[in-house]
Design a protein around this motif. Structure first.
Motif, PDB file in Angstrom:
ATOM      1  N   PRO A 141      39.163  50.858  50.765  1.00  0.00           N
ATOM      2  CA  PRO A 141      39.368  50.949  52.216  1.00  0.00           C
ATOM      3  C   PRO A 141      38.440  52.006  52.812  1.00  0.00           C
ATOM      4  N   ILE A 167      39.765  47.424  55.407  1.00  0.00           N
ATOM      5  CA  ILE A 167      41.035  48.136  55.568  1.00  0.00           C
ATOM      6  C   ILE A 167      42.023  47.811  54.450  1.00  0.00           C
ATOM      7  N   GLN A 168      41.800  46.683  53.758  1.00  0.00           N
ATOM      8  CA  GLN A 168      42.692  46.312  52.663  1.00  0.00           C
ATOM      9  C   GLN A 168      41.925  45.422  51.691  1.00  0.00           C
TER      10      GLN A 168
END
Length: 196
Positions: A141, A167-168
């Motif tokens: 991330p 982000i993931q």
């Protein structure tokens, strides 16, 4: 109608020609004729040699190109021959990762041998990947989204991130030599929430 001359009449005309009676003139004509024939033959031979040389050079170039292509195909087969098998093995890697992610402390205490066996199996699989030039793409991330190696599964506005940041990570990706086997599946930031 003009009557055509027969051979006998032509021979008499030639024998009566004072120029043709000169033996030196006769030799000169023969020399010129022999030289012309020799020059013509020489030109024809040179042309044939040039043609054969050109064909030989083309054949050598074709052979060299074929050798290089065969070498490249051999090298590609060596590097990428196991691509389908490697793709099939990626699901095994994913399943081992899922199994280890779901191991709780209680399971570790109850069946430490089982957990250790799963870890050793996963480690051995990664070693086999490494020997066969299969490398893991494991973005974190905050890394920038790279469309060459990542597949965006969703996009969401996340405060404190820039658009295009990972982000993931849902699953890691893999390459074999320099080719992509499977892209890493990631969630991507659309940037911070819009200001009101």
């Amino acid at each position: 109608m003009a009557k055509s001359k027969n051979r006998h009449d032509l021979m008499e005309e030639i024998e009566g020609d004072p120029f043709l009676d000169d033996p030196e003139a006769e030799v000169a004509d023969e020399e010129i004729t022999d030289e012309a024939v020799a020059a013509e033959e020489s030109t024809a031979l040179r042309s044939e040699v040039a043609d054969l040389k050109d064909r030989l050079l083309r054949a050598l170039a074709d052979t060299e190109n074929l050798r290089k292509r065969a070498e490249r195909d051999r090298r590609d087969a060596e590097l990428y021959g196991a691509t389908r098998f490697a793709r099939d093995m990626l699901s095994l890697h994913d399943n081992l990762d899922r199994a280890l992610d779901n191991v709780t402390d209680a399971v570790r205490d109850t069946a430490p041998g089982l957990v250790e066996g799963i870890e050793l199996t996963r480690r051995e699989l990664l070693n086999a990947f490494e020997r066969n030039k299969i490398e893991k793409i494991d973005p974190k991330p905050g890394d920038r989204f790279d469309p060459k190696f990542h597949q965006a599964m969703f996009e969401a506005p996340v405060p404190g991130t820039k658009a295009g940041d990972v982000i993931q990570v849902m699953s890691p990706g893999f390459t074999i030599a320099d080719r992509l086997l499977r892209p890493a599946q990631v969630g991507v930031s659309a940037g911070g929430p819009a200001k009101q």
